[in-house]
Design a protein around this motif. Structure first.
Motif, PDB file in Angstrom:
ATOM      1  N   PRO B 617       0.809  -1.217   0.000  1.00 52.26           N
ATOM      2  CA  PRO B 617       0.000   0.000   0.000  1.00 52.26           C
ATOM      3  C   PRO B 617       0.845   1.272   0.000  1.00 52.26           C
ATOM      4  O   PRO B 617       0.304   2.363   0.138  1.00 52.26           O
ATOM      5  N   ALA B 620       0.098   4.761  -1.371  1.00 52.80           N
ATOM      6  CA  ALA B 620      -0.987   5.595  -0.823  1.00 52.80           C
ATOM      7  C   ALA B 620      -0.607   6.252   0.494  1.00 52.80           C
ATOM      8  O   ALA B 620      -1.375   7.029   1.048  1.00 52.80           O
ATOM      9  N   TYR B 639      -2.815   6.896   5.354  1.00 52.93           N
ATOM     10  CA  TYR B 639      -3.009   6.577   3.941  1.00 52.93           C
ATOM     11  C   TYR B 639      -4.138   7.417   3.364  1.00 52.93           C
ATOM     12  O   TYR B 639      -5.095   7.757   4.059  1.00 52.93           O
ATOM     13  N   ARG B 641      -7.181   7.251   1.049  1.00 51.86           N
ATOM     14  CA  ARG B 641      -8.006   6.151   0.559  1.00 51.86           C
ATOM     15  C   ARG B 641      -8.140   6.159  -0.961  1.00 51.86           C
ATOM     16  O   ARG B 641      -8.226   5.103  -1.595  1.00 51.86           O
ATOM     17  N   LEU B 644      -5.482   4.078  -2.530  1.00 51.23           N
ATOM     18  CA  LEU B 644      -5.387   2.643  -2.248  1.00 51.23           C
ATOM     19  C   LEU B 644      -6.049   1.869  -3.375  1.00 51.23           C
ATOM     20  O   LEU B 644      -7.048   2.307  -3.960  1.00 51.23           O
ATOM     21  N   ASN B 648      -4.473  -4.160  -1.948  1.00 49.47           N
ATOM     22  CA  ASN B 648      -3.539  -3.575  -0.974  1.00 49.47           C
ATOM     23  C   ASN B 648      -3.851  -4.104   0.429  1.00 49.47           C
ATOM     24  O   ASN B 648      -5.024  -4.299   0.780  1.00 49.47           O
TER      25      ASN B 648
END
Lengths: 618, 687
Positions: B617, B620, B639, B641, B644, B648
């Motif tokens: 991930p 992100a 992160y 979203r 993503l 992930n």
């Protein structure tokens, strides 16, 4: 006071948030116990008139959550077994008020008590009670108006194990139910109560799973301690030390011609201890209105009043038990001796609340509540219909809620929480009668700046021959007004026979024969008013006249409000009228008891009413 | 005709979702609601969202519309003046309100009882009685008296009329006759009769429900007509579907007849949407958690179907209307924390509202709220928008929470954690009511969380209840509008039955259900649903003779004609009674009501399946922050979203930010982005 500080007071080895969570879970559990019983019980009196009597106690038997105090010690002491004999899955049952020091106060109330074990250790108890439709005895519903001993009030179960290690003793249940008029109801309702106690057991197990047994047990102590601390603060803040305050009021009669029945309460504080002394209360009476008042329950009522008036978020429990010292004179009408009959204890139970409120109204500055409609009136109509089926209806009725600090009383509402009327459509569908009227009794609430709630009138037409038994009160004495507020109007009962003849009935009668097409007019009392009626906003008075809640006559005479032809306030005339009333009255009274005659006259009147009624009906 | 649109009108914001039927793309938009003239905000939102989706109002195919107009009208008492015609002697029915006062003992001292929605001045009793239980007329109506009453009410200025007569559930003839007379005397006034709105026993609830219908009707009629006109002006030819409290749909015309069915229109959408998303993922049994600013709605979904109830509660009033069984608790981001006299910490139900809002909004609020606690613990990272404000006042949040810390003698972080623990516990209690108390074990359920604050608290709740997987759908802030797109045309038809197994057989029940099915068919046809698309569900509401529960038992209608008759229904009822309450009785089965639900399926939206990419991930990850979890501070990655991708995987702790919400992933948990774009959270390390 002399008794020592309870053991739970002190430091508690528990995280505060965990404590909050356990407290709120137990509080929700209490609600869940009620929901289980309400949904599964058969009797309308439990279902629709939701009695809120669940309790969760610690292993010592002290109520941690609930509102009636715990009598677990007494129940165990009166049982044939010791605490060590209790096992997982046992449920103790009793409906004998004398075996539980009045924790249930008449025989139709069945109390179930379940010890809760976790990992083989006793961690607490749950308890639930409910009003069964019938437990036998001389009248349908088992609440005779005229009985002199409890033996006439049905089958009594001393504290015995109804369930043993999870197995119901069906022979015991059957034997009990067999002695009632509605055995299927009794069996179903008792199982529903047991299911309620089981719900609490499940929740307590979950709390022990989640936080550990030791933490749970510590939490119970800490919850008791917290409430005690809160109560200490309330007592110091609101109850002045030194002065003694007393109040007296009456229940009309015992249904056998004896009355009025005096209740006398004195309250004072010394240090942290509040003394509540009922000395001066009348002796027990021959009729069934004796009320076996449980000492802990009365402490609970007292504490709940202070909490609800000043800090409604405080939990009620046995934590403040040691802060109140109560004197209940033996042999008095609130501490009768076995085997006095107890079936119709509601007028005294309700009056005990009234007296407590009134005494607090005297001792707490700026906080007053008036008197209420005086009991939880009930009506039983029973018989055998034309098809040979037996029927038995039990209904609770409601009246005027007293005017409250800052607000009017409610018309035709219940002073006891969470009760609801049985729908007329339910009654008409299941019982042979029609409900012709269910209405507010205009003008019956006491006038005041805040008006007392009105009573109600319910008119029944019976469709089958049968008999009625009912109890009400406040037919001779008046719900008092406070701080210049006026007393309310009394209750009334009238039977209109199919041929048109009418007869007034006393407020308590037993097994009066009725025939198809007879009508009963059941009218309940109002609640007292609070504050000077001349201070009530005139526009509100006019609105109430328009809504039919007050007559124009009462608006003028009681509130000094005069209306124009189109119903609005005639300001100028109203001012004059109010001035005139003010000029001609003798100041405002703290309490207005209504036009009561002296005790002897009232006593004679009550005896005479009963004699006349008995002569007419025999 | 290429797009479908869902629009959810809330008190503050109107959410719009546009679904492109060709590309399956979803566009989300949010505009301010216009409470003074509700249709204006809706039209504005629809226009803005269609532009954002590169289409136009004239290209819309299906419209799905949910609204809190009726809810707010009830809460704020801003509905119409209703006249009530009832049986003489029972005029005070709403005033006496079944005598109920709240618990505990002395609850009456603090009770606030609102005035009846139909004023006593506007209530007229009329002669005429129907006997029970045979439903025969025992006294005829007096037409002259009725005409006088109607004229008087109309002259007084009532805007709608309710007719609710005693025992009308057994025989509607009197009510129907009164309605005819009203049509002659006052043809302009909307009229509802109780035997149509709630054909069941219980005069208070039936009267109240019908009065609520008429209380809402004039406004709803005007509102929906305005909306139809405005859309027509914008060249719309779309079919308007209005979302009911039970999550089903009805036409605009039907909604104008029965606005009482819209009382919980808003919250139902989120539940239906959550059910659809979870089922698509292969998790048909879920609990739902919709946490907003002032309150949280929770519900239970079994086998892809939200549980429904026939008791709907809005404020003080509880009435008979079918709704998704949503349990509401006063726990939201704005809930205020206070230490009580006894030392216990209470969070909610008081809320700081939108203005001043939590202390961190910097609008002058100084009481500590749940949002402030989240800010103190670092769970709302810098740069996140809250209440439309870019910069949060962290110091104000800290100071507010410090007041609790002082009173409890703890650190500010501990106080903040305590506030979160308590508010989570309040939501946990609400979830228990819909699960454990109904005989369901939450460990056998997943949890779907949405609403502005839901994704921030859901992980803690999943942990307490052991309810996994936790699913955070895409667009958690506009879940209701999405849910509307997944709804079906739906209505229920019921009849009071009140028969015991001793008196009737399966064939009799079969015939009654067939009659109800015929009614449902007529309705679906009138709603424009093709006969081949009709679906029916049959229910018997059962109890032991004279109990008050009504357990809705699904019925396989064909089986009623066979040898076993009612045995199957009784068996199902008894096992459910036993599961929920732990006992059954040797008592006859009573069927209180029979009910048929007629459905017509609409295809509002298709949930796209995407390819899974790799687990990493890191593309992100935008930042990190110190975040406090139960006693420890963790350096926690943040992160974005929107960056993503399906496939992930993230190990907790982590924070995932989105346009309209923040997801908190706790330590000892891991998340994956599934092929539908949901964040799925489970306990333990990722695979």
């Amino acid at each position: 006071m002399s008794s020592s500080t309870p053991a739970f007071v002190g430091e508690h080895d528990i995280d505060q948030t965990t404590l909050d969570i356990i407290e709120s879970t137990l509080s929700n559990t209490r609600d869940e116990m009620d929901r289980v019983v309400e949904t599964t019980a058969i009797s309308p009196v439990i279902r629709e008139q939701s009695d809120q009597f669940p309790l969760i106690a610690d292993a010592e038997g002290r109520m941690v959550m609930g509102q009636f105090g715990s009598a677990i010690d007494t129940i165990l002491a009166n049982s044939p077994f010791e605490r060590e004999d209790l096992e997982d899955g046992d449920v103790i049952a009793t409906n004998d008020p004398y075996m539980c020091a009045g924790a249930v106060s008449h025989t139709p109330d069945m109390l179930l008590l379940r010890p809760i074990f976790y990992e083989d250790d006793l961690v607490g108890f749950s308890s639930q009670w409910g009003n069964l439709m019938d437990v036998g005895g001389k009248t349908p519903g088992s609440m005779p108006v005229q009985a002199s001993t409890i033996f006439e009030e049905g089958m009594r179960l001393p504290p015995v194990k109804l369930y043993k290690q999870g197995e119901i003793d069906s022979e015991l249940l059957r034997s009990f139910a067999h002695n009632t008029r509605l055995p299927e109801h009794a069996e179903a309702d008792i199982k529903a109560l047991a299911a309620g106690t089981k719900a609490a057991e499940t929740r307590v197990h979950e709390l022990c799973d989640r936080f550990g047994k030791e933490t749970y047990v510590e939490a119970c102590d800490a919850i008791l301690d917290r409430t005690r601390n809160g109560m200490v603060d309330l007592i110091h803040e609101f109850i002045p030390e030194g002065e003694r305050y007393t109040f007296e009021d009456y229940v009309d009669d015992d249904g056998m011609g004896n009355g009025p029945i005096k209740l006398h309460l004195e309250i004072y504080r010394e240090g942290e201890t509040v003394y509540l002394d009922w000395t001066g209360t009348d002796e027990q009476v021959p009729g069934t209105v004796n009320f076996l008042l449980n000492e802990k329950m009365f402490k609970m009522f007292t504490g709940v009043f202070l909490i609800m008036a000043f800090d409604p978020l405080l939990t009620f429990n046995d934590g403040y038990y040691d802060l109140f010292e109560v004197t209940l004179p033996e042999g008095s009408v609130i501490q009768p001796e076995f085997p006095a009959s107890l079936g119709n204890r509601l007028p005294l139970m309700a009056r005990q609340f009234d007296v407590l409120q009134a005494t607090f109204s005297k001792l707490i500055d700026g906080f007053s509540v008036a008197g209420s409609y005086g009991t939880s009136p009930n009506l039983v109509y029973a018989g055998t219909d034309s098809d040979g089926n037996e029927f038995q209806m039990l209904e609770i009725l409601y009246g005027g809620i007293p005017a409250r600090p800052g607000g009017d009383g409610l018309d035709g509402h219940s002073w006891w929480p969470l009760f609801r009327t049985v729908p007329a459509e339910y009654q008409e569908a299941y019982y042979p009668l029609t409900i012709d009227e269910y209405s507010t009794r205009a003008d019956t609430g006491g006038a005041g700046e805040f008006r007392g709630g009105h009573g109600i009138t319910k008119i029944y037409t019976f469709e089958e021959d049968g008999a009625i038994t009912f109890q009400d009160d406040r037919a001779h004495t008046y719900p008092w007004g406070v701080d210049g507020g006026k007393h309310a109007q009394t209750s009334e009962k009238k039977l209109i026979r199919a041929d048109g003849t009418e007869a007034e009935l006393p407020s308590k009668v037993e097994n009066v024969a009725v025939e198809a097409r007879d009508k009963l007019v059941f009218s309940t009392a109002g609640g007292g008013g609070l504050g000077d009626p001349l201070e009530r906003e005139a526009a509100v008075v006019a609105e109430e006249v328009e809504r039919g809640l007050l007559t124009e006559t009462a608006a003028r005479s009681d509130f000094g409000v005069v209306l124009t032809e189109n119903g609005t306030v005639d300001e100028a005339v109203t001012d004059d009228q109010r001035d005139e009333i003010r000029a001609n009255r003798d100041g405002l009274q703290k309490f207005d008891y209504g036009p009561l005659p002296d005790d002897e006259t009232l006593e004679a009147r009550i005896a005479d009413e009963r004699r006349t009624f008995e002569n007419r009906n025999n | 005709m290429t797009h479908n649109l869902g629009v959810d009108v809330g008190g503050t914001f109107t959410d719009v979702i546009v679904f492109d039927e060709t590309t399956h793309e979803i566009t989300i938009d949010k505009v301010l609601s216009t409470p003074s003239n509700p249709s204006e905000g809706v039209v504005h939102g629809i226009e803005e969202a269609t532009v954002k989706a590169n289409t136009s109002v004239s290209e819309l195919d299906l419209l799905f519309h949910g609204t809190t107009v009726v809810t707010n009208m009830l809460l704020e008492e801003t509905g119409s003046r209703v006249g009530l015609i009832t049986t003489a002697g029972h005029e005070d029915i709403l005033h006496l309100a079944r005598a109920w006062t709240p618990g505990p003992l002395y609850g009456w001292m603090d009770m606030e009882k609102p005035d009846p929605l139909a004023d006593l001045v506007d209530t007229h009793g009329i002669a005429g009685t129907i006997s029970s239980p045979d439903g025969k007329e025992t006294e005829s109506l007096d037409e002259g008296e009725i005409r006088d009453a109607v004229r008087e009410l109309e002259a007084a200025g009532v805007e709608s009329l309710t007719v609710a007569l005693l025992n009308a559930y057994l025989n509607p003839e009197h009510e129907e006759r009164v309605r005819k007379i009203i049509a002659e005397e006052a043809p302009e006034l909307p009229v509802s009769i109780s035997s149509e709105i709630v054909p069941e026993y219980g005069e208070y609830e039936r009267t109240l429900t019908t009065v609520i219908n008429d209380y809402a009707r004039p406004t709803v009629i005007e509102y929906l007509e305005d909306l139809d006109d405005s859309l027509a002006d914008a060249d719309s030819t779309a079919t308007m579907n209005v979302v009911r409290s039970d999550g089903g749909l009805m036409s605009s015309k039907a909604a104008k007849e029965r606005p009482v069915e819209l009382a919980l229109s808003g919250p139902s959408g989120g539940v239906v949407g959550a059910a659809t998303i979870a089922s698509k993922k292969g998790v048909p049994d879920v609990l739902t958690l919709d946490m907003g600013g002032t309150s949280t709605d929770v519900s239970l979904v079994e086998d892809g179907t939200p549980e429904t109830t026939r008791q709907t509660k809005v404020g003080y009033r509880e009435f008979k209307s079918r709704s998704v069984d949503v349990n509401t608790v006063g726990a939201g981001g704005g809930s205020i924390a206070r230490v009580q006299l006894s030392g216990s910490l209470q969070v909610g139900p008081e809320s700081s509202g939108a203005d001043p809002g939590p202390a961190c909004y910097g609008l002058g609020g100084d009481e500590p709220t749940v949002t402030d606690a989240n800010v103190v613990l670092g769970r709302i990272p810098p740069g996140v928008q809250l209440g439309g404000r870019m910069e949060l006042d962290r110091e104000a949040a800290h100071d507010a929470v410090a007041t609790v810390a002082d009173e409890r003698g703890t650190s500010v972080e501990e106080a903040a954690q305590a506030i979160l623990d308590i508010v989570n516990e309040n939501m946990h209690s609400a979830l228990r009511v819909v699960s454990v108390e109904q005989g369901y074990d939450p460990r056998e359920f997943g949890l779907v969380a949405f609403g502005g604050a839901g994704p921030m608290h859901a992980n803690a709740l999943a942990d307490i209840m052991d309810a996994y997987p936790l699913i955070i759908p895409p667009g958690p802030g506009v879940m209701s509008a999405f849910g509307f797109l997944t709804s079906d045309i739906q209505n229920e038809f019921s009849e009071t039955y009140l028969e015991t197994e001793e008196d009737v057989d399966g064939r009799d029940v079969y015939e009654k259900l067939q009659d109800l099915e015929a009614e449902a068919t007529d309705w679906l046809v009138s709603e424009g649903v093709d006969e081949t698309d009709h679906e029916f569900e049959y229910f018997a509401e059962c109890r032991y003779f004279r109990q008050d529960i009504q357990m809705s038992i699904p019925v396989t209608i064909e089986n009623l004609r066979g040898e076993t008759g009612l045995a199957e229904i009784k068996g199902d009822f008894e096992s459910r009674h036993d599961r929920q309450f732990g006992f059954s009785l040797d008592a006859p089965l009573e069927i209180a009501n029979l009910r048929v639900i007629g459905k017509g399926t609409l295809q509002g939206v298709t949930i796209e399946e995407q390819e899974l990419t790799d687990a990493d991930p890191s593309a992100a990850e935008i930042d990190d922050n110190d975040v406090y979890f139960s006693g420890d501070t963790y350096e926690t990655p943040i992160y974005d979203r929107t960056k993503l991708r399906p496939g992930n995987e993230i190990d907790g702790p982590a924070i995932v930010t989105d346009d309209d919400s923040t997801v908190v992933l706790q330590p000892d948990h891991s998340a994956t982005i599934d092929r539908y774009g949901n964040i799925e959270i489970n306990r333990g390390e990722g695979q």
